[in-house]
Structure formats: C-alpha cells, structure tokens
Scaffold this motif. Structure first.
Motif, PDB file in Angstrom:
ATOM      1  N   ALA A   1       0.829  -1.210   0.000  1.00  0.00           N
ATOM      2  CA  ALA A   1       0.000   0.000   0.000  1.00  0.00           C
ATOM      3  C   ALA A   1       0.863   1.258   0.000  1.00  0.00           C
ATOM      4  O   ALA A   1       0.563   2.234  -0.700  1.00  0.00           O
ATOM      5  CB  ALA A   1      -0.928  -0.008   1.213  1.00  0.00           C
ATOM      6  N   ILE A   2       1.915   1.249   0.791  1.00  0.00           N
ATOM      7  CA  ILE A   2       2.804   2.410   0.847  1.00  0.00           C
ATOM      8  C   ILE A   2       3.459   2.639  -0.519  1.00  0.00           C
ATOM      9  O   ILE A   2       3.642   3.783  -0.958  1.00  0.00           O
ATOM     10  CB  ILE A   2       3.877   2.216   1.937  1.00  0.00           C
ATOM     11  CG1 ILE A   2       3.213   2.291   3.326  1.00  0.00           C
ATOM     12  CG2 ILE A   2       4.972   3.263   1.826  1.00  0.00           C
ATOM     13  CD1 ILE A   2       4.152   1.972   4.477  1.00  0.00           C
ATOM     14  N   GLY A   3       3.777   1.557  -1.206  1.00  0.00           N
ATOM     15  CA  GLY A   3       4.387   1.682  -2.520  1.00  0.00           C
ATOM     16  C   GLY A   3       3.427   2.168  -3.594  1.00  0.00           C
ATOM     17  O   GLY A   3       3.846   2.797  -4.567  1.00  0.00           O
ATOM     18  N   ARG A   4       2.118   1.889  -3.403  1.00  0.00           N
ATOM     19  CA  ARG A   4       1.132   2.216  -4.424  1.00  0.00           C
ATOM     20  C   ARG A   4       0.261   3.420  -4.078  1.00  0.00           C
ATOM     21  O   ARG A   4      -0.384   4.004  -4.954  1.00  0.00           O
ATOM     22  CB  ARG A   4       0.203   1.013  -4.650  1.00  0.00           C
ATOM     23  CG  ARG A   4       0.872  -0.201  -5.274  1.00  0.00           C
ATOM     24  CD  ARG A   4      -0.057  -1.400  -5.212  1.00  0.00           C
ATOM     25  NE  ARG A   4       0.490  -2.566  -5.871  1.00  0.00           N
ATOM     26  CZ  ARG A   4       0.227  -2.926  -7.119  1.00  0.00           C
ATOM     27  NH1 ARG A   4      -0.602  -2.189  -7.845  1.00  0.00           N
ATOM     28  NH2 ARG A   4       0.773  -4.005  -7.641  1.00  0.00           N
ATOM     29  N   GLY A   5       0.190   3.773  -2.806  1.00  0.00           N
ATOM     30  CA  GLY A   5      -0.737   4.816  -2.369  1.00  0.00           C
ATOM     31  C   GLY A   5      -0.454   6.167  -3.004  1.00  0.00           C
ATOM     32  O   GLY A   5       0.708   6.555  -3.160  1.00  0.00           O
ATOM     33  N   ASP A   6      -1.524   6.900  -3.335  1.00  0.00           N
ATOM     34  CA  ASP A   6      -1.372   8.221  -3.948  1.00  0.00           C
ATOM     35  C   ASP A   6      -1.825   9.311  -2.981  1.00  0.00           C
ATOM     36  O   ASP A   6      -2.079   9.046  -1.793  1.00  0.00           O
ATOM     37  CB  ASP A   6      -2.171   8.302  -5.253  1.00  0.00           C
ATOM     38  CG  ASP A   6      -3.649   7.944  -5.062  1.00  0.00           C
ATOM     39  OD1 ASP A   6      -4.115   7.921  -3.897  1.00  0.00           O
ATOM     40  OD2 ASP A   6      -4.337   7.704  -6.072  1.00  0.00           O
ATOM     41  N   ALA A   7      -1.946  10.526  -3.473  1.00  0.00           N
ATOM     42  CA  ALA A   7      -2.323  11.650  -2.627  1.00  0.00           C
ATOM     43  C   ALA A   7      -3.738  11.492  -2.067  1.00  0.00           C
ATOM     44  O   ALA A   7      -4.009  11.886  -0.924  1.00  0.00           O
ATOM     45  CB  ALA A   7      -2.217  12.954  -3.422  1.00  0.00           C
ATOM     46  N   GLU A   8      -4.626  10.918  -2.858  1.00  0.00           N
ATOM     47  CA  GLU A   8      -5.998  10.701  -2.375  1.00  0.00           C
ATOM     48  C   GLU A   8      -6.006   9.725  -1.208  1.00  0.00           C
ATOM     49  O   GLU A   8      -6.726   9.919  -0.222  1.00  0.00           O
ATOM     50  CB  GLU A   8      -6.869  10.171  -3.511  1.00  0.00           C
ATOM     51  CG  GLU A   8      -8.324   9.977  -3.120  1.00  0.00           C
ATOM     52  CD  GLU A   8      -9.191   9.504  -4.260  1.00  0.00           C
ATOM     53  OE1 GLU A   8     -10.379   9.216  -4.024  1.00  0.00           O
ATOM     54  OE2 GLU A   8      -8.679   9.416  -5.403  1.00  0.00           O
ATOM     55  N   TRP A   9      -5.202   8.672  -1.305  1.00  0.00           N
ATOM     56  CA  TRP A   9      -5.096   7.715  -0.194  1.00  0.00           C
ATOM     57  C   TRP A   9      -4.553   8.403   1.052  1.00  0.00           C
ATOM     58  O   TRP A   9      -5.038   8.157   2.164  1.00  0.00           O
ATOM     59  CB  TRP A   9      -4.178   6.559  -0.602  1.00  0.00           C
ATOM     60  CG  TRP A   9      -3.786   5.656   0.538  1.00  0.00           C
ATOM     61  CD1 TRP A   9      -4.614   4.866   1.277  1.00  0.00           C
ATOM     62  CD2 TRP A   9      -2.468   5.466   1.070  1.00  0.00           C
ATOM     63  NE1 TRP A   9      -3.885   4.182   2.239  1.00  0.00           N
ATOM     64  CE2 TRP A   9      -2.576   4.526   2.121  1.00  0.00           C
ATOM     65  CE3 TRP A   9      -1.219   5.976   0.736  1.00  0.00           C
ATOM     66  CZ2 TRP A   9      -1.464   4.101   2.848  1.00  0.00           C
ATOM     67  CZ3 TRP A   9      -0.108   5.548   1.458  1.00  0.00           C
ATOM     68  CH2 TRP A   9      -0.243   4.631   2.506  1.00  0.00           C
ATOM     69  N   GLU A  10      -3.554   9.249   0.897  1.00  0.00           N
ATOM     70  CA  GLU A  10      -3.002   9.970   2.040  1.00  0.00           C
ATOM     71  C   GLU A  10      -4.078  10.798   2.736  1.00  0.00           C
ATOM     72  O   GLU A  10      -4.158  10.808   3.972  1.00  0.00           O
ATOM     73  CB  GLU A  10      -1.850  10.868   1.589  1.00  0.00           C
ATOM     74  CG  GLU A  10      -0.632  10.113   1.101  1.00  0.00           C
ATOM     75  CD  GLU A  10       0.486  11.045   0.644  1.00  0.00           C
ATOM     76  OE1 GLU A  10       0.262  12.277   0.644  1.00  0.00           O
ATOM     77  OE2 GLU A  10       1.574  10.546   0.304  1.00  0.00           O
ATOM     78  N   SER A  11      -4.915  11.472   1.959  1.00  0.00           N
ATOM     79  CA  SER A  11      -5.986  12.288   2.536  1.00  0.00           C
ATOM     80  C   SER A  11      -7.010  11.416   3.268  1.00  0.00           C
ATOM     81  O   SER A  11      -7.454  11.752   4.373  1.00  0.00           O
ATOM     82  CB  SER A  11      -6.695  13.090   1.435  1.00  0.00           C
ATOM     83  OG  SER A  11      -5.802  13.987   0.816  1.00  0.00           O
ATOM     84  N   GLU A  12      -7.370  10.301   2.653  1.00  0.00           N
ATOM     85  CA  GLU A  12      -8.338   9.386   3.274  1.00  0.00           C
ATOM     86  C   GLU A  12      -7.773   8.787   4.557  1.00  0.00           C
ATOM     87  O   GLU A  12      -8.496   8.606   5.546  1.00  0.00           O
ATOM     88  CB  GLU A  12      -8.715   8.284   2.286  1.00  0.00           C
ATOM     89  CG  GLU A  12      -9.527   8.784   1.101  1.00  0.00           C
ATOM     90  CD  GLU A  12      -9.742   7.711   0.056  1.00  0.00           C
ATOM     91  OE1 GLU A  12      -9.135   6.617   0.193  1.00  0.00           O
ATOM     92  OE2 GLU A  12     -10.495   7.955  -0.897  1.00  0.00           O
ATOM     93  N   LEU A  13      -6.482   8.488   4.552  1.00  0.00           N
ATOM     94  CA  LEU A  13      -5.845   7.916   5.733  1.00  0.00           C
ATOM     95  C   LEU A  13      -5.807   8.923   6.872  1.00  0.00           C
ATOM     96  O   LEU A  13      -6.112   8.583   8.031  1.00  0.00           O
ATOM     97  CB  LEU A  13      -4.432   7.459   5.380  1.00  0.00           C
ATOM     98  CG  LEU A  13      -3.631   6.751   6.478  1.00  0.00           C
ATOM     99  CD1 LEU A  13      -4.377   5.534   6.991  1.00  0.00           C
ATOM    100  CD2 LEU A  13      -2.249   6.350   5.940  1.00  0.00           C
ATOM    101  N   LEU A  14      -5.471  10.149   6.574  1.00  0.00           N
ATOM    102  CA  LEU A  14      -5.467  11.200   7.595  1.00  0.00           C
ATOM    103  C   LEU A  14      -6.863  11.411   8.168  1.00  0.00           C
ATOM    104  O   LEU A  14      -7.031  11.585   9.381  1.00  0.00           O
ATOM    105  CB  LEU A  14      -4.937  12.509   6.998  1.00  0.00           C
ATOM    106  CG  LEU A  14      -3.422  12.574   6.759  1.00  0.00           C
ATOM    107  CD1 LEU A  14      -3.078  13.773   5.889  1.00  0.00           C
ATOM    108  CD2 LEU A  14      -2.674  12.647   8.089  1.00  0.00           C
ATOM    109  N   ALA A  15      -7.870  11.391   7.306  1.00  0.00           N
ATOM    110  CA  ALA A  15      -9.251  11.581   7.760  1.00  0.00           C
ATOM    111  C   ALA A  15      -9.701  10.417   8.640  1.00  0.00           C
ATOM    112  O   ALA A  15     -10.344  10.618   9.678  1.00  0.00           O
ATOM    113  CB  ALA A  15     -10.175  11.733   6.559  1.00  0.00           C
ATOM    114  N   ALA A  16      -9.365   9.188   8.230  1.00  0.00           N
ATOM    115  CA  ALA A  16      -9.749   8.005   9.015  1.00  0.00           C
ATOM    116  C   ALA A  16      -9.094   8.027  10.387  1.00  0.00           C
ATOM    117  O   ALA A  16      -9.727   7.699  11.406  1.00  0.00           O
ATOM    118  CB  ALA A  16      -9.371   6.730   8.262  1.00  0.00           C
ATOM    119  N   ALA A  17      -7.820   8.425  10.442  1.00  0.00           N
ATOM    120  CA  ALA A  17      -7.109   8.499  11.715  1.00  0.00           C
ATOM    121  C   ALA A  17      -7.690   9.588  12.606  1.00  0.00           C
ATOM    122  O   ALA A  17      -7.812   9.415  13.827  1.00  0.00           O
ATOM    123  CB  ALA A  17      -5.629   8.762  11.460  1.00  0.00           C
TER     124      ALA A  17
END
Length: 222
Positions: free
Chosen positions: A100-116
């Motif tokens: 996931a870290i290798g494939r994740g994009d900016a949208e994933w980063e935003s979703e991850l921050l929101a989920a946390a």
C-alpha cells in the motif's frame, strides 16, 4: 420468482447478514452455541429464506459452522486458533502495508489522515464503543486499501473478524490501549513518509500487543 421479489429477498438477506455478523463479533451468542432458527426469525423479524441465505453466507465466511446441511453453530474458541489468526495477521497485514505504501497516492493519504482523525476523536471511555469499533475497522482497511490485491484484502478482512471474536472478550487494558492508539498515529506518519520497513515493524508489534490482550481475555474465560 419475479425480479422485484428476488431483489427484496436479497436486500433482506444482506441486512440480516450484516446485523447477525455484528452480533456474532460482539459475543451475543456463546462460543459453541447452536442457533435456533425459529428464535432467529423472531428476533430479526425475517422470513426463513433470507435468514438461511444469511446463515449460509456466514458459514462460508467462517463465522458459523453448518451442521448436517440444516443447523448452524457458533464456532468454538481455542488458544491455538487465536495464535494462528494473530500470526497470519502479522504476515498478511505487514505485506499489504508494504504494498500500500508503494502504491498509495495523494488521495489515499488524505483518506488515511481523515480516518485516523475520526478514530482519534472517538472516546472509548465515554462509551462510544460501537462507533469506535466501526472507525477502528475503517482505519485499518484504509491503511492497506491501495495494496493492489483484492484477495489479500479479503483474507485480511476475514482475519480481522475472527480476531475480533477474541479481542472483544478481553478485559480493559488502558495502558496497552494508549500504546495501540499511539501506534495508529505512528503508522500514519510512517506511511506518509513512505518508510516501509519501519511501518511494517510497527504494524507487526501492533498486532502482537492486541494479541496479548486478547489472549489474556481468553485465559480468563477458562
């Protein structure tokens, strides 16, 4: 069967599946308990056909055991199974996180921050248990979502549910809970920094600590 009737039955079956799945995870039924179909029909307010469809799906998923093609029983619990589940979680979630870290994009980063953020705002001590459980599951799903393997995500989801049968029986462990909560934030930070090796190490430790708490709860049952 008319299309509208089939759709209605499938919708009812899916609703019962979701509710019954949560009840199984929350320990509403005892481990090893045989489920009475008539009682389930009354409790969930559903007909026999959609109920059996939901029960068959849960048996295929591993949260029920089907007996003689008719009856259903809640699986028993064993220390060896818990160890196996935790070990597979460490391996598969560590792998999924790396991918996931290798494939994740900016949208994933935003979703991850929101989920946390949503998870951190939910207070277990204030009795927001159900909401916390949902947000906790969502956080872990989001963390590994872009791994690129649908099957890997399915296996992880199933392992989480099996693990939760044990974890939700565990006693409160506020000291460990603080560490686990801090690790959620650490996982986000390492993922955003693309520090794959450190993130996997934290994930494996996170699962191990959760396992130790779950094991304590299982031991107390004995």
């Amino acid at each position: 069967m008319a299309t509208s009737e089939r759709t209605r039955r499938e919708t009812t079956s899916s609703r019962v599946y979701d509710i019954l799945r949560q009840d199984l995870l929350n320990g509403r039924f005892e481990a090893g308990e045989k489920l009475a179909i008539s009682a389930l029909k009354d409790h969930y307010g559903v007909g026999l056909s959609p109920l059996r469809e939901a029960l068959n799906r849960l048996a295929a998923y591993g949260l029920l055991i089907q007996e003689n093609q008719r009856g259903f029983r809640v699986p028993t619990m064993a220390r060896e199974e818990l160890e196996d589940i935790a070990g597979m979680r460490r391996e598969l979630e560590g792998m999924a996180l790396e991918w996931a870290i290798g494939r994740g994009d900016a949208e994933w980063e935003s979703e991850l921050l929101a989920a946390a953020h949503r998870l951190k705002r939910t207070d277990l001590a204030a009795g927001q248990v159900d909401e916390w459980e949902q947000l906790h599951a969502r956080f872990h799903r989001t963390l590994v979502a872009p791994c690129g393997s649908v099957w890997l995500l399915r296996f992880i989801e199933q392992l989480h549910d099996q693990f939760d049968r044990y974890r939700r029986l565990a006693p409160e462990a506020p000291d460990v809970r603080r560490i686990l909560d801090a690790q959620h934030e650490e996982l986000v930070e390492l993922a955003l920094k693309r520090n794959t090796r450190a993130a996997r190490a934290v994930m494996e430790d996170h699962v191990q600590r959760s396992y130790e708490v779950a094991l304590q709860g299982f031991a107390e049952l004995g």
